[in-house]
Design a protein around this motif. Structure first.
Motif, PDB file in Angstrom:
ATOM      1  N   TRP A   3       0.845  -1.195   0.000  1.00 35.30           N
ATOM      2  CA  TRP A   3       0.000   0.000   0.000  1.00 35.30           C
ATOM      3  C   TRP A   3       0.884   1.251   0.000  1.00 35.30           C
ATOM      4  O   TRP A   3       0.625   2.212  -0.731  1.00 35.30           O
ATOM      5  CB  TRP A   3      -0.934   0.001   1.213  1.00 35.30           C
ATOM      6  CG  TRP A   3      -1.758   1.241   1.270  1.00 35.30           C
ATOM      7  CD1 TRP A   3      -2.962   1.454   0.676  1.00 35.30           C
ATOM      8  CD2 TRP A   3      -1.424   2.473   1.931  1.00 35.30           C
ATOM      9  NE1 TRP A   3      -3.400   2.736   0.918  1.00 35.30           N
ATOM     10  CE2 TRP A   3      -2.470   3.375   1.689  1.00 35.30           C
ATOM     11  CE3 TRP A   3      -0.347   2.892   2.703  1.00 35.30           C
ATOM     12  CZ2 TRP A   3      -2.468   4.669   2.190  1.00 35.30           C
ATOM     13  CZ3 TRP A   3      -0.343   4.185   3.200  1.00 35.30           C
ATOM     14  CH2 TRP A   3      -1.402   5.060   2.942  1.00 35.30           C
ATOM     15  N   ASN A  68      -8.467   3.264   9.191  1.00 34.81           N
ATOM     16  CA  ASN A  68      -8.269   2.621   7.901  1.00 34.81           C
ATOM     17  C   ASN A  68      -6.786   2.561   7.550  1.00 34.81           C
ATOM     18  O   ASN A  68      -6.417   2.291   6.426  1.00 34.81           O
ATOM     19  CB  ASN A  68      -9.071   3.315   6.790  1.00 34.81           C
ATOM     20  CG  ASN A  68      -8.591   4.726   6.516  1.00 34.81           C
ATOM     21  OD1 ASN A  68      -7.784   5.274   7.255  1.00 34.81           O
ATOM     22  ND2 ASN A  68      -9.085   5.322   5.464  1.00 34.81           N
ATOM     23  N   PRO A  70      -3.025   0.844   7.715  1.00 35.09           N
ATOM     24  CA  PRO A  70      -2.602  -0.555   7.769  1.00 35.09           C
ATOM     25  C   PRO A  70      -2.327  -0.998   9.207  1.00 35.09           C
ATOM     26  O   PRO A  70      -1.979  -0.175  10.065  1.00 35.09           O
ATOM     27  CB  PRO A  70      -1.304  -0.567   6.949  1.00 35.09           C
ATOM     28  CG  PRO A  70      -1.396   0.641   6.069  1.00 35.09           C
ATOM     29  CD  PRO A  70      -2.169   1.658   6.859  1.00 35.09           C
ATOM     30  N   CYS A  92      -9.026  -2.273  12.797  1.00 35.09           N
ATOM     31  CA  CYS A  92      -8.362  -1.787  11.602  1.00 35.09           C
ATOM     32  C   CYS A  92      -9.146  -2.289  10.396  1.00 35.09           C
ATOM     33  O   CYS A  92      -9.703  -3.385  10.419  1.00 35.09           O
ATOM     34  CB  CYS A  92      -6.932  -2.313  11.574  1.00 35.09           C
ATOM     35  SG  CYS A  92      -6.000  -1.760  10.166  1.00 35.09           S
ATOM     36  N   SER A  93      -9.193  -1.497   9.345  1.00 39.41           N
ATOM     37  CA  SER A  93      -9.947  -1.894   8.152  1.00 39.41           C
ATOM     38  C   SER A  93      -9.491  -3.251   7.630  1.00 39.41           C
ATOM     39  O   SER A  93     -10.308  -4.034   7.147  1.00 39.41           O
ATOM     40  CB  SER A  93      -9.829  -0.824   7.072  1.00 39.41           C
ATOM     41  OG  SER A  93      -8.477  -0.603   6.733  1.00 39.41           O
ATOM     42  N   GLN A  94      -8.211  -3.561   7.752  1.00 39.55           N
ATOM     43  CA  GLN A  94      -7.717  -4.869   7.326  1.00 39.55           C
ATOM     44  C   GLN A  94      -8.362  -5.991   8.140  1.00 39.55           C
ATOM     45  O   GLN A  94      -8.614  -7.070   7.618  1.00 39.55           O
ATOM     46  CB  GLN A  94      -6.205  -4.956   7.498  1.00 39.55           C
ATOM     47  CG  GLN A  94      -5.417  -4.240   6.431  1.00 39.55           C
ATOM     48  CD  GLN A  94      -3.934  -4.341   6.693  1.00 39.55           C
ATOM     49  OE1 GLN A  94      -3.460  -3.890   7.729  1.00 39.55           O
ATOM     50  NE2 GLN A  94      -3.213  -4.919   5.756  1.00 39.55           N
ATOM     51  N   GLU A  99     -10.282  -2.698   3.151  1.00 43.50           N
ATOM     52  CA  GLU A  99      -9.125  -1.805   3.241  1.00 43.50           C
ATOM     53  C   GLU A  99      -9.368  -0.498   2.521  1.00 43.50           C
ATOM     54  O   GLU A  99     -10.402  -0.324   1.873  1.00 43.50           O
ATOM     55  CB  GLU A  99      -7.901  -2.528   2.688  1.00 43.50           C
ATOM     56  CG  GLU A  99      -7.534  -3.743   3.531  1.00 43.50           C
ATOM     57  CD  GLU A  99      -6.255  -4.390   3.099  1.00 43.50           C
ATOM     58  OE1 GLU A  99      -5.277  -3.648   2.886  1.00 43.50           O
ATOM     59  OE2 GLU A  99      -6.242  -5.618   2.956  1.00 43.50           O
ATOM     60  N   LYS A 100      -8.404   0.398   2.607  1.00 43.19           N
ATOM     61  CA  LYS A 100      -8.512   1.719   2.006  1.00 43.19           C
ATOM     62  C   LYS A 100      -8.961   1.618   0.544  1.00 43.19           C
ATOM     63  O   LYS A 100      -8.553   0.699  -0.152  1.00 43.19           O
ATOM     64  CB  LYS A 100      -7.179   2.437   2.064  1.00 43.19           C
ATOM     65  CG  LYS A 100      -6.805   2.908   3.421  1.00 43.19           C
ATOM     66  CD  LYS A 100      -5.516   3.701   3.348  1.00 43.19           C
ATOM     67  CE  LYS A 100      -5.216   4.289   4.715  1.00 43.19           C
ATOM     68  NZ  LYS A 100      -4.078   5.179   4.666  1.00 43.19           N
ATOM     69  N   ALA A 103      -6.883   0.253  -2.677  1.00 47.24           N
ATOM     70  CA  ALA A 103      -5.743  -0.532  -2.161  1.00 47.24           C
ATOM     71  C   ALA A 103      -5.557  -1.796  -2.966  1.00 47.24           C
ATOM     72  O   ALA A 103      -6.423  -2.316  -3.581  1.00 47.24           O
ATOM     73  CB  ALA A 103      -5.968  -0.889  -0.706  1.00 47.24           C
TER      74      ALA A 103
END
Length: 103
Positions: A3, A68, A70, A92-94, A99-100, A103
């Protein structure tokens, strides 16, 4: 890390800096990546510091982080800045598979 590579390449292209060798990019990328992996890449905002100090003393509050960024960022920056213990939960978005954008 991928990313970050994409983000740095995009930023360079956006600034009109898209003619460089792979070696030049690698050297520049390493500097950017190391910068944001150190305290120099982050500012401590006085209002945020005061709020966190107040929140630590308020027994009825539970603070968490939704981000968002990593996972690497959350797992390294919060401890590095001394804020890991200010929060009781982290998402976390992951972690949730979203994810962002781009990405």
């Amino acid at each position: 890390r991928q990313w970050w590579v994409r983000t740095v390449r995009s930023a360079l292209e956006f600034c009109g800096r898209d003619s460089y060798t792979q070696e030049e990019f690698d050297r520049f990328f390493r500097r950017v990546y190391q910068h944001y992996g150190s305290l120099e890449g982050y500012d401590r905002l006085p209002d945020a510091e005061r709020f966190l100090a107040w929140a630590r003393d308020a027994k009825h509050l539970t603070l968490g982080v939704t981000t968002n960024t990593p996972v690497r960022t959350m797992e390294t920056v919060l401890p590095m800045t001394g804020h890991m213990d200010d929060f009781r939960w982290f998402v976390c978005s992951q972690d949730v598979g979203v994810e962002k954008p781009g990405a």
